[in-house]
Structure formats: structure tokens, C-alpha cells
Design a protein around this motif. Structure first.
Motif, PDB file in Angstrom:
ATOM      1  N   LEU A  27       0.826  -1.211   0.000  1.00 45.17           N
ATOM      2  CA  LEU A  27       0.000   0.000   0.000  1.00 45.17           C
ATOM      3  C   LEU A  27       0.862   1.264   0.000  1.00 45.17           C
ATOM      4  O   LEU A  27       0.572   2.225  -0.722  1.00 45.17           O
ATOM      5  CB  LEU A  27      -0.949   0.003   1.205  1.00 45.17           C
ATOM      6  N   ALA A  30       2.408   1.608  -3.446  1.00 41.82           N
ATOM      7  CA  ALA A  30       1.376   2.038  -4.395  1.00 41.82           C
ATOM      8  C   ALA A  30       1.001   3.500  -4.170  1.00 41.82           C
ATOM      9  O   ALA A  30       0.831   4.260  -5.132  1.00 41.82           O
ATOM     10  CB  ALA A  30       0.146   1.145  -4.266  1.00 41.82           C
ATOM     11  N   ALA A  31       0.884   3.898  -2.916  1.00 42.63           N
ATOM     12  CA  ALA A  31       0.518   5.287  -2.618  1.00 42.63           C
ATOM     13  C   ALA A  31       1.587   6.252  -3.106  1.00 42.63           C
ATOM     14  O   ALA A  31       1.274   7.303  -3.664  1.00 42.63           O
ATOM     15  CB  ALA A  31       0.289   5.461  -1.118  1.00 42.63           C
ATOM     16  N   VAL A  34       1.026   6.464  -6.892  1.00 46.29           N
ATOM     17  CA  VAL A  34      -0.227   7.133  -7.238  1.00 46.29           C
ATOM     18  C   VAL A  34      -0.152   8.620  -6.892  1.00 46.29           C
ATOM     19  O   VAL A  34      -0.564   9.475  -7.693  1.00 46.29           O
ATOM     20  CB  VAL A  34      -1.421   6.447  -6.539  1.00 46.29           C
ATOM     21  N   TYR A  35       0.387   8.959  -5.729  1.00 49.84           N
ATOM     22  CA  TYR A  35       0.495  10.369  -5.348  1.00 49.84           C
ATOM     23  C   TYR A  35       1.446  11.114  -6.282  1.00 49.84           C
ATOM     24  O   TYR A  35       1.233  12.279  -6.598  1.00 49.84           O
ATOM     25  CB  TYR A  35       0.964  10.512  -3.905  1.00 49.84           C
ATOM     26  N   LEU A  44      -8.447   6.789  -2.974  1.00 45.31           N
ATOM     27  CA  LEU A  44      -7.825   5.693  -2.221  1.00 45.31           C
ATOM     28  C   LEU A  44      -8.095   4.353  -2.900  1.00 45.31           C
ATOM     29  O   LEU A  44      -7.280   3.426  -2.789  1.00 45.31           O
ATOM     30  CB  LEU A  44      -8.333   5.688  -0.776  1.00 45.31           C
ATOM     31  N   ILE A  47      -5.281   3.479  -5.095  1.00 39.38           N
ATOM     32  CA  ILE A  47      -4.125   2.974  -4.346  1.00 39.38           C
ATOM     33  C   ILE A  47      -4.326   1.504  -4.002  1.00 39.38           C
ATOM     34  O   ILE A  47      -3.414   0.690  -4.166  1.00 39.38           O
ATOM     35  CB  ILE A  47      -3.890   3.818  -3.076  1.00 39.38           C
ATOM     36  N   ARG A  50      -3.850  -0.586  -7.115  1.00 36.70           N
ATOM     37  CA  ARG A  50      -2.435  -0.639  -7.503  1.00 36.70           C
ATOM     38  C   ARG A  50      -1.674  -1.592  -6.577  1.00 36.70           C
ATOM     39  O   ARG A  50      -0.756  -2.282  -7.014  1.00 36.70           O
ATOM     40  CB  ARG A  50      -1.853   0.774  -7.436  1.00 36.70           C
ATOM     41  N   LEU A  58      -6.949  -1.687   2.885  1.00 37.68           N
ATOM     42  CA  LEU A  58      -6.377  -0.343   2.951  1.00 37.68           C
ATOM     43  C   LEU A  58      -6.846   0.363   4.222  1.00 37.68           C
ATOM     44  O   LEU A  58      -6.035   0.916   4.969  1.00 37.68           O
ATOM     45  CB  LEU A  58      -6.785   0.467   1.715  1.00 37.68           C
ATOM     46  N   ARG A  65      -7.355   9.326   4.442  1.00 37.52           N
ATOM     47  CA  ARG A  65      -6.354   9.873   3.526  1.00 37.52           C
ATOM     48  C   ARG A  65      -5.163  10.472   4.279  1.00 37.52           C
ATOM     49  O   ARG A  65      -4.016  10.337   3.886  1.00 37.52           O
ATOM     50  CB  ARG A  65      -7.031  10.941   2.661  1.00 37.52           C
TER      51      ARG A  65
END
Length: 198
Positions: A27, A30-31, A34-35, A44, A47, A50, A58, A65
Motif C-alpha cells: 500500500l 502504491a501510494a 499514485v500520489y 484511495l 491505491i 495498484r 487499505l 487519507r
């Protein structure tokens, strides 16, 4: 007649608590991606997809968030602290790690550009605390009499904020080049731009 799925069609076994650390790491990875692509307001659900986990997973790790963003910023700062504490650490090496994070994370740039301005965490002192930890790590790496620490205690973080303000571009490579150009204009040597590996 009831048909049972063949072994190849069955869902993977639920690994339960054993999967927690791996899920959290997936996570966070992925975050970060993505960010970097979509900013802190990215869904979310994107994320979770991903990372290859459900949204329930999550939310078990990151209830909102802000918790997700805080975890990523915390990891950024921990890497810089580890780089500064490593045997044989130099200011150039620590700045290389810092610059890598600047090029990868708009949220991190915001934290360094205006400590206390990462609004969601301001009331908790979160951004201030992270900014102070980055400053402490950099100060530990400053050689005796270095010009960023010799004149005014504010010069070091002012230079970091100035470089952070210059870090723009559509890709991480463009942002990295802008950061390196800004450090060069300030006359500051930066080591290899990469995450801390130690």
C-alpha cells in the motif's frame, strides 16, 4: 448439479494476519506511485487496486487519507535520518537522499518548502515535527564551519526551501534536474540522487 471450482479457479487462500506487513508495504509503495502521478487527492481506491488489495485492507492499515499521507511522509523522513546516521555519512550524500524524495513527492516538497503548511497536520504539530527532524538530520551532516550553518541558523532550511520551490516538472527526472540545478546555483554539492539503501 452443483459445480465446484477446479483448483486453478479457486480464490487464493486468505493468509490473514501473516499478510499484514506485506499488504502495508504494498500500500505504501502504491501510494507513493499514485500520489506522484495524481497528487494527494487521488482516490484511495486507486491505491488499493495498484497494491493488489481490497479497500477494506487499505482502511485497516490507513483509516483515512491523512493517515496514508502521514505514513509516506514519515517514511521519507526516516530514510533521511538513516542516511544522516549511517557510518561515513556526508552532507552531499544526505542531500542526495533528500533530493530524491523532493523529486518523488509533491507532499514532501510542501513539507520542506513551508514547514507547518501541510495543513491537514498543522493542528497536530505533525508537519512541524517532521520538518524539525529533517533539519536535525541535515545539521548532523554539516561539516564544521560549513557556510549553511556558519552564519545564521536559518540558512540551512532556507536553502532547502528554496530548492524545494524550484522542484517542478511533469516527471521525476525533470524535477530531479531542477533540484540539482538549484543546489548548483547555491554552490552546494549533492551526492548521488537515490533512496537510502542501508
Amino acid at each position: 448439479m452443483t459445480q465446484h471450482p477446479t483448483p486453478d479457479e479457486r480464490r487464493p487462500a486468505n493468509r490473514g494476519p501473516k499478510a499484514a506487513a506485506g499488504n502495508r508495504a504494498a500500500l505504501v509503495t502504491a501510494a507513493r506511485e499514485v500520489y506522484a502521478e495524481h497528487g494527494l487527492d487521488a482516490p484511495l481506491s486507486l491505491i488499493a487496486r495498484r497494491a493488489g488489495v481490497g479497500q477494506g485492507v487499505l482502511y485497516r492499515h490507513f483509516p483515512d487519507r491523512e493517515a496514508m499521507a502521514a505514513a509516506i511522509l514519515e517514511e521519507n523522513v526516516v530514510e533521511i535520518e538513516r542516511a544522516a546516521a549511517a557510518e561515513g555519512a556526508t552532507l552531499a550524500g544526505v542531500l542526495g537522499v533528500l533530493t530524491w524524495h523532493q523529486a518523488q513527492s509533491a507532499a514532501f516538497i510542501g513539507l520542506l518548502h513551508a514547514p507547518g503548511a501541510f495543513g491537514r497536520f498543522h493542528s497536530h504539530g505533525f508537519s512541524r515535527s517532521l520538518g524539525e527532524r529533517v533539519e536535525r538530520a541535515l545539521r548532523e551532516s554539516l561539516p564544521e564551519g560549513h557556510r549553511l550553518g556558519a552564519q545564521d541558523a536559518r540558512d540551512l532550511m532556507l536553502a532547502v526551501a528554496m530548492v524545494s520551490g524550484a522542484v517542478t516538472g511533469a516527471t521525476a527526472e525533470e524535477r530531479e534536474q531542477r533540484a540539482l540545478d538549484a543546489w548548483r546555483l547555491l554552490g552546494i554539492e549533492v551526492g548521488p540522487v537515490r533512496p537510502f539503501e542501508g
